[in-house]
Each structure stands twice: as C-alpha cells, then as structure tokens.
Write an enzyme that holds these catalytic residues in place. Structure first.
Site, PDB file in Angstrom:
ATOM      1  N   ALA A   1      48.030 101.847  60.989  1.00  0.00           N
ATOM      2  CA  ALA A   1      46.761 101.742  60.262  1.00  0.00           C
ATOM      3  C   ALA A   1      46.727 102.752  59.124  1.00  0.00           C
ATOM      4  O   ALA A   1      47.248 103.859  59.242  1.00  0.00           O
ATOM      5  CB  ALA A   1      45.602 101.982  61.219  1.00  0.00           C
TER       6      ALA A   1
ATOM      7  N   LEU B   1      26.022  49.987  24.324  1.00  0.00           N
ATOM      8  CA  LEU B   1      25.140  50.666  23.364  1.00  0.00           C
ATOM      9  C   LEU B   1      24.914  52.117  23.797  1.00  0.00           C
ATOM     10  O   LEU B   1      24.470  52.376  24.911  1.00  0.00           O
ATOM     11  CB  LEU B   1      23.792  49.946  23.282  1.00  0.00           C
ATOM     12  CG  LEU B   1      23.852  48.466  22.881  1.00  0.00           C
ATOM     13  CD1 LEU B   1      22.434  47.928  22.678  1.00  0.00           C
ATOM     14  CD2 LEU B   1      24.677  48.264  21.623  1.00  0.00           C
TER      15      LEU B   1
ATOM     16  N   GLY C   1      10.929  45.693  28.683  1.00  0.00           N
ATOM     17  CA  GLY C   1      10.611  44.412  28.060  1.00  0.00           C
ATOM     18  C   GLY C   1      10.263  43.412  29.158  1.00  0.00           C
ATOM     19  O   GLY C   1      10.932  43.353  30.185  1.00  0.00           O
TER      20      GLY C   1
ATOM     21  N   SER D   1      45.074  98.125  60.434  1.00  0.00           N
ATOM     22  CA  SER D   1      43.905  98.037  59.545  1.00  0.00           C
ATOM     23  C   SER D   1      44.042  98.958  58.346  1.00  0.00           C
ATOM     24  O   SER D   1      44.732  99.972  58.395  1.00  0.00           O
ATOM     25  CB  SER D   1      42.650  98.446  60.323  1.00  0.00           C
ATOM     26  OG  SER D   1      42.423  97.501  61.336  1.00  0.00           O
TER      27      SER D   1
ATOM     28  N   ARG E   1      14.348  62.442  24.813  1.00  0.00           N
ATOM     29  CA  ARG E   1      13.588  62.940  25.968  1.00  0.00           C
ATOM     30  C   ARG E   1      14.429  63.799  26.908  1.00  0.00           C
ATOM     31  O   ARG E   1      13.912  64.379  27.853  1.00  0.00           O
ATOM     32  CB  ARG E   1      12.971  61.757  26.725  1.00  0.00           C
ATOM     33  CG  ARG E   1      11.753  61.196  26.028  1.00  0.00           C
ATOM     34  CD  ARG E   1      11.308  59.897  26.650  1.00  0.00           C
ATOM     35  NE  ARG E   1      12.151  58.780  26.223  1.00  0.00           N
ATOM     36  CZ  ARG E   1      12.100  57.559  26.742  1.00  0.00           C
ATOM     37  NH1 ARG E   1      11.269  57.294  27.724  1.00  0.00           N
ATOM     38  NH2 ARG E   1      12.881  56.610  26.279  1.00  0.00           N
TER      39      ARG E   1
ATOM     40  N   GLN F   1      27.109  53.515  14.394  1.00  0.00           N
ATOM     41  CA  GLN F   1      25.807  53.044  13.903  1.00  0.00           C
ATOM     42  C   GLN F   1      25.139  54.264  13.264  1.00  0.00           C
ATOM     43  O   GLN F   1      24.578  55.105  13.966  1.00  0.00           O
ATOM     44  CB  GLN F   1      24.947  52.515  15.069  1.00  0.00           C
ATOM     45  CG  GLN F   1      23.644  51.892  14.596  1.00  0.00           C
ATOM     46  CD  GLN F   1      22.642  51.673  15.727  1.00  0.00           C
ATOM     47  OE1 GLN F   1      22.751  52.263  16.799  1.00  0.00           O
ATOM     48  NE2 GLN F   1      21.656  50.833  15.476  1.00  0.00           N
TER      49      GLN F   1
ATOM     50  N   THR G   1      18.153  48.098  18.941  1.00  0.00           N
ATOM     51  CA  THR G   1      19.267  47.566  19.741  1.00  0.00           C
ATOM     52  C   THR G   1      19.931  46.358  19.063  1.00  0.00           C
ATOM     53  O   THR G   1      21.145  46.178  19.174  1.00  0.00           O
ATOM     54  CB  THR G   1      18.779  47.171  21.143  1.00  0.00           C
ATOM     55  OG1 THR G   1      17.588  46.377  21.026  1.00  0.00           O
ATOM     56  CG2 THR G   1      18.453  48.392  21.987  1.00  0.00           C
TER      57      THR G   1
ATOM     58  N   ASN H   1      48.800  93.120  44.458  1.00  0.00           N
ATOM     59  CA  ASN H   1      49.766  92.196  43.855  1.00  0.00           C
ATOM     60  C   ASN H   1      49.830  92.296  42.350  1.00  0.00           C
ATOM     61  O   ASN H   1      50.639  91.642  41.717  1.00  0.00           O
ATOM     62  CB  ASN H   1      49.411  90.747  44.248  1.00  0.00           C
ATOM     63  CG  ASN H   1      48.008  90.358  43.786  1.00  0.00           C
ATOM     64  OD1 ASN H   1      47.115  91.198  43.715  1.00  0.00           O
ATOM     65  ND2 ASN H   1      47.826  89.102  43.462  1.00  0.00           N
TER      66      ASN H   1
ATOM     67  N   GLU I   1       8.409  43.305  24.293  1.00  0.00           N
ATOM     68  CA  GLU I   1       8.562  44.742  24.548  1.00  0.00           C
ATOM     69  C   GLU I   1       7.220  45.358  24.958  1.00  0.00           C
ATOM     70  O   GLU I   1       6.161  44.861  24.548  1.00  0.00           O
ATOM     71  CB  GLU I   1       9.090  45.441  23.296  1.00  0.00           C
ATOM     72  CG  GLU I   1      10.534  45.097  22.966  1.00  0.00           C
ATOM     73  CD  GLU I   1      11.480  45.384  24.115  1.00  0.00           C
ATOM     74  OE1 GLU I   1      11.490  46.523  24.609  1.00  0.00           O
ATOM     75  OE2 GLU I   1      12.204  44.462  24.545  1.00  0.00           O
TER      76      GLU I   1
HETATM   77  C1  UD1 Z   1      15.518  48.267  25.979  1.00  0.00           C
HETATM   78  C2  UD1 Z   1      15.062  46.810  25.802  1.00  0.00           C
HETATM   79  C3  UD1 Z   1      14.054  46.463  26.881  1.00  0.00           C
HETATM   80  C4  UD1 Z   1      14.659  46.695  28.249  1.00  0.00           C
HETATM   81  C5  UD1 Z   1      15.185  48.121  28.365  1.00  0.00           C
HETATM   82  C6  UD1 Z   1      15.985  48.236  29.644  1.00  0.00           C
HETATM   83  C7  UD1 Z   1      15.173  46.355  23.409  1.00  0.00           C
HETATM   84  C8  UD1 Z   1      14.407  46.245  22.158  1.00  0.00           C
HETATM   85  N1  UD1 Z   1      14.476  46.662  24.497  1.00  0.00           N
HETATM   86  O1  UD1 Z   1      14.366  49.072  25.767  1.00  0.00           O
HETATM   87  O2  UD1 Z   1      13.682  45.092  26.770  1.00  0.00           O
HETATM   88  O3  UD1 Z   1      13.680  46.444  29.234  1.00  0.00           O
HETATM   89  O4  UD1 Z   1      16.069  48.424  27.269  1.00  0.00           O
HETATM   90  O5  UD1 Z   1      16.392  49.570  29.832  1.00  0.00           O
HETATM   91  O6  UD1 Z   1      16.366  46.147  23.400  1.00  0.00           O
HETATM   92  N2  UD1 Z   1      20.498  52.086  21.141  1.00  0.00           N
HETATM   93  C9  UD1 Z   1      21.439  52.111  20.141  1.00  0.00           C
HETATM   94  N3  UD1 Z   1      21.021  52.034  18.857  1.00  0.00           N
HETATM   95  C10 UD1 Z   1      19.724  51.909  18.518  1.00  0.00           C
HETATM   96  C11 UD1 Z   1      18.760  51.877  19.540  1.00  0.00           C
HETATM   97  C12 UD1 Z   1      19.187  51.963  20.853  1.00  0.00           C
HETATM   98  O7  UD1 Z   1      22.635  52.216  20.392  1.00  0.00           O
HETATM   99  O8  UD1 Z   1      19.437  51.825  17.316  1.00  0.00           O
HETATM  100  C13 UD1 Z   1      20.950  52.169  22.531  1.00  0.00           C
HETATM  101  C14 UD1 Z   1      20.418  53.381  23.274  1.00  0.00           C
HETATM  102  O9  UD1 Z   1      21.329  54.462  23.179  1.00  0.00           O
HETATM  103  C15 UD1 Z   1      20.317  52.872  24.712  1.00  0.00           C
HETATM  104  C16 UD1 Z   1      20.069  51.385  24.547  1.00  0.00           C
HETATM  105  O10 UD1 Z   1      20.462  51.048  23.228  1.00  0.00           O
HETATM  106  O11 UD1 Z   1      21.529  53.051  25.409  1.00  0.00           O
HETATM  107  C17 UD1 Z   1      18.612  50.989  24.778  1.00  0.00           C
HETATM  108  O12 UD1 Z   1      17.806  51.627  23.828  1.00  0.00           O
HETATM  109  P1  UD1 Z   1      16.388  52.213  24.195  1.00  0.00           P
HETATM  110  O13 UD1 Z   1      15.781  52.740  22.953  1.00  0.00           O
HETATM  111  O14 UD1 Z   1      16.508  53.109  25.365  1.00  0.00           O
HETATM  112  O15 UD1 Z   1      15.631  50.849  24.583  1.00  0.00           O
HETATM  113  P2  UD1 Z   1      14.411  50.700  25.552  1.00  0.00           P
HETATM  114  O16 UD1 Z   1      13.175  51.057  24.832  1.00  0.00           O
HETATM  115  O17 UD1 Z   1      14.696  51.368  26.837  1.00  0.00           O
END
Ligand code: UD1
Ligand code: CA
Length: 453
Positions: A421, A8, A137, A403, A15, A73, A79, A384, A152
C-alpha cells in the site's frame, strides 16, 4: 410511373426562436429531416428534391450522406411557390409525392398505401381527423362526400372551422397535372401566399378527381412548429420505442423514464430501472440489469451483467456477469471481461481487464492491460500521462495492488506480484514478489502543536 419526392423545408421556423434551422432540431438525437429523408428513400424514388430557403450551407453539411437534389427557394412565398421551384427539373411523366421537412413521423407503410391508391388520373391526398383541427387546412366535401377544395385556417369561416378532417399536406399528383395547376395559383388570400392546397379546388374544377387516404395515427401527421410540439413528438416517439421493448420481453420500471437516442438491441429479460439514457449503438444481452440514473452510449453489455446506479458508460464492451458501479465511469476503448467488478468512483479509460479482476473503489485506470483475478486496491492511480505523451501499464494475472498505489507508466507488474500500500511504482515489479516503496515512519517525541499567539 417513376416517383419524384419533393420535401418542403424552406420555411423560416420563426416559432422555434432558434439559430439552428428548424429541420435540424433533433428528435431522439437525430435531425427531424433525417426521419423524412429516410422514409422518402425507403420508397426508392427516382429523385428526392429538397426545397430549402435559408442556411443552405448548414443544411448541406448536415445532410451530406443523403442523395438529394437541392432546390433553392430564395423567398418564402408559400407552399405552392415552393413546389413550383422544383417543378422545372421534374420529368413530366413522374408522379410527385409532397412531404414536409418538419413532419418527421410519417411512416413508409402509410406512404406506400397512399402511392398504391394514387394514379396519374387523379390527385391523392392524405387526410386525418383531428379533434382540435385549429391551424390546419380543412377538407371540404360536397353532399356526395367528394372533396371539393381545401380551405386554410386563415380563410375559413366559423362554419368551415368546425370541419375536423384536415390536410396533412402530404399528397401525390402527376408532374404533368401539377404543372398545369401551379401555373394558375394566385396569392390573393389572407396570407398573401401561393397555397399549394389551392390545386385541389383547381383539379376539381377541371374534372380531375381527388381521392383521399385517411390516417389512423394522427401523430404521423403532426408537424414541429415550436419547441412544445417538438417535445410532444419526442415523447410520442419514445413511447413507441418503449412499447416495442416491453412487447419483446424487456422490463421497464417506468416506460416514460427511459430515453432511447439511437439504435438499440435489447434482449428479453433485461431489466431497466428509471431515468436511463441509451445513446448511439447499444446492445444489452439477455438478463442484463441496469440501475437508475445511468447513461450508456455505443456499448455492448453481455449476458447477466449488472450496472448499478449512476454510471456513465461509453464506447465499452462489458463481459458476461460483470458488475459495474454504482458511480462508475467507463470510457471509450475499454473491454471488461467476464465477472469483472468495478466499484464506486472508478474511472477506466482505454484499458482491458481480464476475467474475475476487481477494481472496487476510487481508482483511475488508463491505457492499462490487467490480467485475470487481479485485485486493485482503493485509490490506485495509473499515472499514464506526463503532460505530453501517454504510456501503458501492464499488470499480470493474480497481481495484488495495495491501496493508494501510483503506477508511473510505462511500468509492468509481474504475474502474482504484490505491491505494498502507498507505493509509488516507477520501476517494474517482478512476478510473485512483494514490491513496495515507502518512506520510513518516524515519531517525533515531545512535539507539541503550535498555539495561537
Ligand atoms: C400547411 C398546409 C395546410 C396543412 C398543414 C399541415 C398550405 C397552404 N397549407 O399549412 O393545409 O394542414 O400544412 O401541416 O400548404 N414551406 C416552404 N416554402 C414556403 C412556405 C412553406 O418550403 O414558402 C415549407 C415549410 O418549411 C414547411 C411546409 O412548407 O415545411 C409547410 O409550411 P407551413 O407554413 O408550416 O404551412 P402550414 O401553415 O402549416
Ligand atoms: Ca406547418
């Protein structure tokens, strides 16, 4: 069962406050996502699916060397939604491992342990105990210790927030089961997102057991959400490298002041002083000593060579017992043979210098071949470049260059020749003879300095 890996990486990375996609930010000079892809590849999956959202072109450019199946996506709805985008192309009989593009330090052996435990008959989660679990989570277990669901941070009450066992996000489940649970997700929660983590509760409700594997090194699970976390992981990664080096017999004056940004081969009894950066492919043979404040990139430094402080060495081979610096710059395509000495404020580019030759002070040597036992005096410049083309300078064995000599290339200095030199050498100098060009010295008798009117 064959393995599909879903990574993902569609999140915005808000941030980070950056134009660069988060997963392309470098850790030890390589994009975060490279670490994840390499670890994924080491598991020999049938396919890797990379879920991306924005800046697809930039990502595809940066990841050309990796065989991935790109999944778009278009909107980041959570996620669970992200995984659902990949699901239509994943065969039902595959096992699916979920990884995160911004969790770079997860290790192959950890994932192998997870996969070994995994089975089509249950869902396997990777968890970790954190003393500061905020943001993650939480893993909720019943009185028998079985996992019942993941809650979460945003949904957790003060009681649940006390739980220190958290979800790393990494899990294994069969594509078949995943299909079933993803279809049942809703986004009625604090963030209005489809949480992948809700599949755990759904699995438990349908009597599909959930197993866990617990991480011992929490750094493996740490994600990069902001630049402070990126710096923290960088330090951790660097410490792992320096620990290995010290265990292998390398002396580090301060392990926190060495940065390795590439692949290094460092033999035992090498000594590294403080504030050294090693980049790309670097080999340091036995007994090499590197002084402080030095940067070495794509270079091979042979046995017992000594690099004094403040040197920049790139794309060079340094011979056994050579001594370089302080304040020397050795540029690409330079080969220095055994026991060559290069001193302060000397720049050498695309040149070869044979054994026991010395260039000790304030010189520029470019496109030059220097024989053995040659002495190059202070302030010698190879001219050169005529502004359009580059030309070569050849200097034979045992030559002595006085030199402040300018060698106007193309030009040859014969073996054993001496150049006086201050010479501007425009024609070749024959072997064994003294050659010099020097304006006649005059004294103007009775001359007085001008005085102010
Ligand atoms: C997520 C988990 C949390 C876990 C934590 C660990 C969920 C809901 N929560 O939270 O339980 O403790 O990771 O780091 O899964 N992403 C997508 N598409 C989206 C949203 C996110 O590809 O629509 C990707 C983000 O780029 C990232 C990953 O999923 O690589 C996690 O997403 P993020 O929003 O950082 O989740 P957390 O709030 O950290
Ligand atoms: Ca995260």
């Amino acid at each position: 069962m064959t393995l599909s890996v879903v990574i993902l990486a569609a999140g915005l990375g808000k941030r980070m406050h950056s134009k660069l996609p988060k997963v392309l930010h470098p850790l030890a000079h390589r994009p975060l996502i490279h670490y994840v892809l390499e670890t994924a590849l080491s598991l020999h999956p049938r396919q890797i699916y990379l879920v991306y959202g924005h800046q697809g072109e930039q990502l595809q450019d940066a990841l050309q060397q990796f065989p991935v199946h790109w999944i778009h996506q278009p909107q980041q709805l959570g996620t669970g939604h992200a995984v659902a985008q990949a699901l239509p192309v994943i065969p039902n009989e595959d096992q699916v491992l979920i990884l995160y593009g911004d969790v770079p330090l997860i290790r192959t052996d950890t994932l192998q342990k997870l996969l070994l435990k995994a089975d089509s008959q249950y869902l396997t989660l990777l968890t970790v105990h954190l003393s500061q679990p905020t943001g993650y989570g939480r893993i909720v277990r019943n009185s028998q210790g079985q996992v019942t669901r993941i809650v979460e941070e945003q949904e957790a009450d003060t009681h649940l927030k006390q739980i220190q066992e958290v979800n790393t996000g990494i899990l294994v489940v069969s594509a078949h089961q995943l299909r079933q649970y993803l279809g049942q997700l809703s986004n009625h929660n604090a963030q209005g997102e489809y949480y992948l983590t809700d599949i755990v509760g759904l699995a438990v409700q349908s009597q599909y057991p959930v197993h866990t594997v617990t991480l011992t090194d929490p750094y493996e699970a740490l994600g990069v959400n902001d630049r402070a976390q990126l710096a923290q992981l960088e330090r951790h990664w660097q410490r792992q490298q320096t620990q290995q080096l010290m265990q292998a017999g390398v002396t580090l004056r301060d392990p926190d002041r060495l940065d390795i940004r590439g692949t290094v081969h460092i033999a035992h009894d090498v000594e590294l002083d403080i504030d050294i950066i090693l980049e790309g492919q670097v080999t340091l043979e036995e007994g090499v000593k590197i002084g402080p404040y030095t940067r070495i990139k794509n270079a091979h430094i042979s046995k017992n060579a000594e690099i004094l402080s403040h040197c920049v060495i790139e794309g060079a081979i340094i011979g056994e017992g050579a001594r370089i610096g302080p304040f020397a710059r050795i540029r690409p395509d330079t080969v220095l043979a055994e026991h060559v000495h290069i001193g302060n404020f000397v720049e050498i580019k695309k040149s070869t210098v044979a054994q026991h030759s010395k260039i000790n002070h304030l010189s520029y040597i470019g496109d030059t071949e220097i024989g053995q036992r040659v002495n190059i005096g202070a302030g010698t410049i190879t001219c050169n470049y005529d502004g359009v083309n580059k030309y070569k300078t050849l200097i034979g064995d045992d030559a002595f260059i006085g030199s402040d000599t300018q060698l106007i290339a193309p030009v040859t200095v014969g073996a054993g020749a001496t150049i006086g030199a201050g010479t501007t050498l425009t024609l070749s100098a024959p072997p064994q003879e003294l050659t010099l060009s020097r304006a006649e010295q005059i004294t103007v008798k009775g001359w007085r300095r001008p005085v102010k009117k």
